[in-house]
Design a protein around this motif. Sequence first.
Motif, short mmCIF file in Angstrom:
data_model
loop_
_atom_site.label_atom_id
_atom_site.label_comp_id
_atom_site.label_asym_id
_atom_site.label_seq_id
_atom_site.Cartn_x
_atom_site.Cartn_y
_atom_site.Cartn_z
N MET A 1 53.21 40.00 40.68
CA MET A 1 51.97 40.22 39.92
C MET A 1 50.76 39.96 40.80
O MET A 1 50.79 39.09 41.68
N VAL A 2 49.72 40.71 40.58
CA VAL A 2 48.49 40.48 41.33
C VAL A 2 47.94 39.10 41.01
O VAL A 2 48.04 38.61 39.88
N ASN A 3 47.38 38.45 42.01
CA ASN A 3 46.73 37.15 41.79
C ASN A 3 45.31 37.41 41.28
O ASN A 3 44.52 38.06 41.96
N PRO A 4 44.96 36.91 40.09
CA PRO A 4 43.62 37.16 39.59
C PRO A 4 42.54 36.38 40.34
O PRO A 4 41.36 36.71 40.24
N VAL A 5 42.95 35.36 41.09
CA VAL A 5 42.01 34.56 41.85
C VAL A 5 41.83 35.18 43.24
O VAL A 5 42.79 35.29 44.00
N LEU A 6 40.65 35.60 43.57
CA LEU A 6 40.38 36.23 44.86
C LEU A 6 40.59 35.23 46.00
O LEU A 6 40.35 34.03 45.84
N TYR A 7 41.02 35.75 47.15
CA TYR A 7 41.15 34.91 48.35
C TYR A 7 39.76 34.75 48.96
O TYR A 7 39.11 35.72 49.35
N ARG A 8 39.32 33.50 49.06
CA ARG A 8 37.99 33.20 49.59
C ARG A 8 38.15 32.55 50.96
O ARG A 8 38.46 31.35 51.07
N LEU A 9 37.96 33.33 51.99
CA LEU A 9 38.18 32.88 53.36
C LEU A 9 37.33 31.66 53.71
O LEU A 9 37.81 30.74 54.39
N ARG A 10 36.10 31.62 53.23
CA ARG A 10 35.22 30.49 53.58
C ARG A 10 35.77 29.17 53.03
O ARG A 10 35.60 28.12 53.66
N ASP B 1 33.29 42.07 44.40
CA ASP B 1 33.35 43.30 43.60
C ASP B 1 34.79 43.65 43.20
O ASP B 1 34.99 44.47 42.30
N GLU B 2 35.77 43.04 43.85
CA GLU B 2 37.17 43.31 43.51
C GLU B 2 37.59 42.59 42.22
O GLU B 2 38.63 42.92 41.64
N ALA B 3 36.82 41.60 41.80
CA ALA B 3 37.25 40.73 40.71
C ALA B 3 37.54 41.48 39.40
O ALA B 3 38.59 41.25 38.78
N PRO B 4 36.66 42.37 38.90
CA PRO B 4 36.96 43.00 37.61
C PRO B 4 38.29 43.76 37.61
O PRO B 4 39.08 43.65 36.67
N TYR C 1 41.30 41.24 37.68
CA TYR C 1 41.55 40.63 36.37
C TYR C 1 42.18 41.64 35.41
O TYR C 1 43.10 41.30 34.65
N ALA C 2 41.69 42.88 35.43
CA ALA C 2 42.24 43.90 34.53
C ALA C 2 43.71 44.18 34.85
O ALA C 2 44.54 44.30 33.94
N ARG C 3 44.01 44.26 36.13
CA ARG C 3 45.42 44.51 36.52
C ARG C 3 46.30 43.33 36.12
O ARG C 3 47.42 43.52 35.65
N TRP C 4 45.79 42.12 36.31
CA TRP C 4 46.56 40.93 35.95
C TRP C 4 46.87 40.90 34.45
O TRP C 4 47.99 40.61 34.03
N LEU C 5 45.86 41.22 33.63
CA LEU C 5 46.08 41.26 32.18
C LEU C 5 47.14 42.30 31.81
O LEU C 5 47.98 42.07 30.93
#
Length: 291
Positions: free
Chosen positions: A207-216, A136-139, A142-146
């Motif tokens: 800058m924020v990383n647009p790619v979420l950290y995926r622990l798995r 749910d953090e993705a949108p 991405y908006a912050r990164w843009l």
Amino acid sequence: MLASCQKTFITLRQHRHHLRSWGNERSPLMVLLHGWMDSSATFQFLVESLQGDWRVVAPDWRGFGDSDWNQGSYYSADYLADLDALLDHESPDAPVLLAGHSMGAMVAGLYAGIRPERVRALALIEGFGLPESKPDEAPGRYARWLKELRQPPAFLPLASLDLVAAKLIERNSRLAPARAAWLAEALTRFDAGSGQWVYRADPRHKMVNPVLYRLREAQACWRRIACPVQWVMGGDMWDHPMAKGVFDTLESRRACFARLSEATVAGAGHMVQWEQPEALARVLETFFAGA
């Protein structure tokens, strides 16, 4: 104490990288990887404290220290590929002893599972992954990164090296003043245009990383590590702002490593190599000698 530091530049994947190295080229190779907003200079006091006969190599990651900057954003996969190219350059025929701090440890941990044949032993210093992100953090990310692509972050200039050293001591209370002064000069450069000092790191790392950290995904890599692994923690385990999201899930992270040992360095926060380099040197030498 190893011989004085040698500074060189090599090209890795079309980027000029700055390397610091110490010791005899015929000695066992130890590769040290620095963390976010840091540089290879971070390991100077640690290397000075080593008692054995080692060849130590520490790169400035792209966009840090004196290595080339990217034209745009920075992504973790680039660091994996840069590390792969560095090891091909420094040790093409043999696995290496690899240690990383913070971001450098996170890169090293992924790499050791992706290319297990290239790492003989792995020490992760204050770098056991990030807090898990949620889809749910993705949108918002991405908006912050843009937005930040249009308005990239910048560092404020610094009036003096004494001010930089004071900031380092404020954040790392056990850092000796003489060492803080040395680091202040190593981590900054004089900007003739403003007549002030600026950090050597590319501010676009903020800058924020647009790619979420995926622990798995990280855990899947950790499970493939074949070599012995040592976690090294500062005694002030909650020192780092991200610690809570990591230390709350340490047991599930530990379970991914088949050959894991742990060491705690008393009297140190996140920047163990600054505050207690002598103790950290003993921990690493003992572990690597056994490997």
